[in-house]
Write an enzyme that holds these catalytic residues in place. Sequence first.
Site, PDB file in Angstrom:
ATOM      1  N   ASP A  53      41.100  43.518  15.856  1.00  0.00           N
ATOM      2  CA  ASP A  53      41.681  43.882  14.822  1.00  0.00           C
ATOM      3  C   ASP A  53      43.364  43.141  14.792  1.00  0.00           C
ATOM      4  OD1 ASP A  53      41.136  45.734  12.435  1.00  0.00           O
ATOM      5  OD2 ASP A  53      43.541  46.097  12.888  1.00  0.00           O
ATOM      6  N   LYS A  79      37.895  53.566  16.064  1.00  0.00           N
ATOM      7  CA  LYS A  79      38.949  52.731  16.090  1.00  0.00           C
ATOM      8  C   LYS A  79      39.840  52.865  17.178  1.00  0.00           C
ATOM      9  CE  LYS A  79      40.372  49.113  13.630  1.00  0.00           C
ATOM     10  NZ  LYS A  79      39.574  48.252  12.609  1.00  0.00           N
TER      11      LYS A  79
HETATM   12  P1  NDP Z   1      45.619  39.199  12.584  1.00  0.00           P
HETATM   13  O1  NDP Z   1      46.598  39.793  13.683  1.00  0.00           O
HETATM   14  O2  NDP Z   1      44.811  38.017  12.818  1.00  0.00           O
HETATM   15  O3  NDP Z   1      46.590  38.881  11.537  1.00  0.00           O
HETATM   16  C1  NDP Z   1      47.348  39.981  10.624  1.00  0.00           C
HETATM   17  C2  NDP Z   1      48.182  39.190   9.600  1.00  0.00           C
HETATM   18  O4  NDP Z   1      48.728  40.178   8.995  1.00  0.00           O
HETATM   19  C3  NDP Z   1      49.357  38.511  10.189  1.00  0.00           C
HETATM   20  O5  NDP Z   1      49.784  37.190   9.366  1.00  0.00           O
HETATM   21  C4  NDP Z   1      50.252  39.534  10.105  1.00  0.00           C
HETATM   22  O6  NDP Z   1      51.688  38.853  10.232  1.00  0.00           O
HETATM   23  C5  NDP Z   1      50.108  40.281   8.928  1.00  0.00           C
HETATM   24  N1  NDP Z   1      50.574  41.482   9.071  1.00  0.00           N
HETATM   25  C6  NDP Z   1      50.287  42.499   9.864  1.00  0.00           C
HETATM   26  N2  NDP Z   1      51.050  43.722   9.922  1.00  0.00           N
HETATM   27  C7  NDP Z   1      51.732  43.498   8.799  1.00  0.00           C
HETATM   28  C8  NDP Z   1      52.772  44.282   7.711  1.00  0.00           C
HETATM   29  N3  NDP Z   1      52.913  45.331   8.273  1.00  0.00           N
HETATM   30  N4  NDP Z   1      53.289  43.611   6.843  1.00  0.00           N
HETATM   31  C9  NDP Z   1      52.873  42.356   6.299  1.00  0.00           C
HETATM   32  N5  NDP Z   1      52.070  41.531   7.127  1.00  0.00           N
HETATM   33  C10 NDP Z   1      51.563  41.997   8.179  1.00  0.00           C
HETATM   34  O7  NDP Z   1      44.459  40.620  12.184  1.00  0.00           O
HETATM   35  P2  NDP Z   1      43.421  40.319  11.060  1.00  0.00           P
HETATM   36  O8  NDP Z   1      43.512  39.241  10.468  1.00  0.00           O
HETATM   37  O9  NDP Z   1      42.272  40.457  12.219  1.00  0.00           O
HETATM   38  O10 NDP Z   1      43.444  41.539  10.473  1.00  0.00           O
HETATM   39  C11 NDP Z   1      44.051  41.730   8.900  1.00  0.00           C
HETATM   40  C12 NDP Z   1      43.535  42.949   8.256  1.00  0.00           C
HETATM   41  O11 NDP Z   1      42.085  42.853   7.948  1.00  0.00           O
HETATM   42  C13 NDP Z   1      43.883  44.278   9.075  1.00  0.00           C
HETATM   43  O12 NDP Z   1      43.996  45.249   7.870  1.00  0.00           O
HETATM   44  C14 NDP Z   1      42.399  44.524   9.538  1.00  0.00           C
HETATM   45  O13 NDP Z   1      42.158  45.949   9.804  1.00  0.00           O
HETATM   46  C15 NDP Z   1      41.446  43.961   8.672  1.00  0.00           C
HETATM   47  N6  NDP Z   1      40.045  43.532   9.227  1.00  0.00           N
HETATM   48  C16 NDP Z   1      40.087  42.758  10.302  1.00  0.00           C
HETATM   49  C17 NDP Z   1      38.668  42.519  10.835  1.00  0.00           C
HETATM   50  C18 NDP Z   1      38.498  41.430  12.050  1.00  0.00           C
HETATM   51  O14 NDP Z   1      37.392  41.183  12.263  1.00  0.00           O
HETATM   52  N7  NDP Z   1      39.599  41.008  12.354  1.00  0.00           N
HETATM   53  C19 NDP Z   1      37.534  43.276  10.206  1.00  0.00           C
HETATM   54  C20 NDP Z   1      37.833  43.901   9.204  1.00  0.00           C
HETATM   55  C21 NDP Z   1      38.918  44.155   8.562  1.00  0.00           C
HETATM   56  P3  NDP Z   1      52.541  38.866  11.442  1.00  0.00           P
HETATM   57  O15 NDP Z   1      52.361  37.741  12.201  1.00  0.00           O
HETATM   58  O16 NDP Z   1      54.152  38.739  10.779  1.00  0.00           O
HETATM   59  O17 NDP Z   1      52.737  40.155  12.044  1.00  0.00           O
HETATM   60  O1  2IT Z   2      38.135  46.711  10.466  1.00  0.00           O
HETATM   61  C1  2IT Z   2      37.196  46.216  11.279  1.00  0.00           C
HETATM   62  O2  2IT Z   2      35.999  46.312  10.607  1.00  0.00           O
HETATM   63  C2  2IT Z   2      37.235  45.354  12.449  1.00  0.00           C
HETATM   64  N1  2IT Z   2      38.234  45.251  12.765  1.00  0.00           N
HETATM   65  C3  2IT Z   2      36.194  44.807  13.183  1.00  0.00           C
HETATM   66  C4  2IT Z   2      35.307  45.713  13.817  1.00  0.00           C
HETATM   67  C5  2IT Z   2      34.366  45.259  14.727  1.00  0.00           C
HETATM   68  O3  2IT Z   2      33.996  46.184  15.589  1.00  0.00           O
HETATM   69  O4  2IT Z   2      33.961  44.176  14.721  1.00  0.00           O
END
Ligand code: NDP
Ligand code: 2IT
Length: 447
Positions: A166, A126
């Site tokens: 992420d 990461k």
């Molecule tokens: P994005 O940046 O697309 O979206 C994040 C969302 O979460 C936004 O709505 C944001 O709001 C909100 N958020 C972020 N920080 C906070 C906080 N401190 N408190 C409340 N809301 C918060 O990210 P992703 O959707 O990609 O990621 C979301 C989660 O999923 C994370 O935990 C990530 O690690 C996990 N994840 C992502 C993957 C991926 O492929 N993208 C894969 C597996 C897991 P705001 O706009 O106000 O910051």
């Molecule tokens: O938390 C996760 O699994 C991710 N942000 C996706 C990682 C990836 O390499 O696609």
Amino acid sequence: MNQTLENFLNDVEKKNPNQPEFLQAVSEAAEHIFPYIENNKKYQNQTLLERLVEPERIIIFRVAWTDDAGAIRVNRGYRVQMNSAIGPYKGGLRFHPTVNLSILKFLAFEQVLKNSLTTLALGGAKGGSDFDPKGKSDAEIMRFCQKFMTELAKHIGAQTDIPAGDIGVGNREIGYLFGQYKKLQNNFTGVLTGKDIAYGGSLIRPEATGYGTIYFVEHMLQEQNKSIEAKKICISGSGNVAQYAAEKAIEYGAKVITLSDSSGYIYDQDGIDTEKLNFVKELKNGKRGRIKTYVEEYPNATYHANKAPWREKCEVALPCATENELDASHAKALVKNGCLAIGEGANMPCTKDAVDILQNAKILYGIGKAANAGGVAVSGLEMSQNAMGVSWTAEKVNQELKTIMKKIHEACVGYGTLENGEIDYIKGANIAGFKKVADAMLAQGAV
Ligand code: NDP
Ligand code: 2IT
């Protein structure tokens, strides 16, 4: 070496002071992995857990970049290369002001076990930066990404370490990062995943995490002869994972009633349908706006500033925002309101106390390293397509994703079924994820 779980965790804490999130992630996994090692001769006395919690390499670097006013700004960049026993390092990059070593080490540790669960040959990593993309111009984002990649490029490669997105790193950022990598290396290679279709991305990668979470939740419910259809669903977040979890839930006939961002949540008693979700996608991805704008467009909905959605009555809760966003008081409210299942779209979204409350109440617990593994799984499929020089159809990738989520569910059931017949998904995911990594580490010796 005879040691107790408590001693092991004390040693981890001593060696990694002031890293609460890392310790939280390690504790949750070790609770199940430690006794598993003790009961299996093959894994005893091999210092496997100690090796697993020690990153193979951590890179920390300065990122100096110039803002639109001409001022020089400084951020810190990181890559935690945690474990490469079963494949090259793989995991996302996060750009958020809260990023620090504890958070990236917890995410990298989770990623090792998650990637193992996908059945693909992917190690765990990461990275990211404390850079805050909010309020930055496109040009500033581009300059930051270029400077960040100028250093990171020295440490990654298509067979070495393959980053992805992420929080705060989406399609736009991956494009700028890829462009700079290609420029520096003079080499067009699949060194990042989450790329646009125009330059080597995979169909369904944007959808994969959210879709996969719903596939996993549906398997958990079906195991109990239930289904997600017609269930009320609370989702937190409104970014990549939240949007596509909502999309698939709607397609499966569920009623999604909340979305959120870090400023508050919206509650829509009529349900968020496809048209409303398209409004959210345009608002968040195109205009980079705030979720509260939803209630101006749909006045039947209500906005709740500085609150999380977990006190709304629902049968399925999908935390899809960030770590520790769902605490004990939220967990109690979910239990009281008759929640049946949790699907962690986010990584470690529930506090330790919340996990205990939800598990004691026998709520089906779709732990993040299993439930949200669809994203990195399709990243793995993107790497395969790049290596073969082909581009699969959306149907094919979606089918592969479904198969992988089904296998992950089966692995959790296989290793997590208790004597009384109940399924402990946390136990199952941790042991199934650990086993493959441990076997590879044993085979490769002390490296
Ligand atoms: P994005 O940046 O697309 O979206 C994040 C969302 O979460 C936004 O709505 C944001 O709001 C909100 N958020 C972020 N920080 C906070 C906080 N401190 N408190 C409340 N809301 C918060 O990210 P992703 O959707 O990609 O990621 C979301 C989660 O999923 C994370 O935990 C990530 O690690 C996990 N994840 C992502 C993957 C991926 O492929 N993208 C894969 C597996 C897991 P705001 O706009 O106000 O910051
Ligand atoms: O938390 C996760 O699994 C991710 N942000 C996706 C990682 C990836 O390499 O696609």
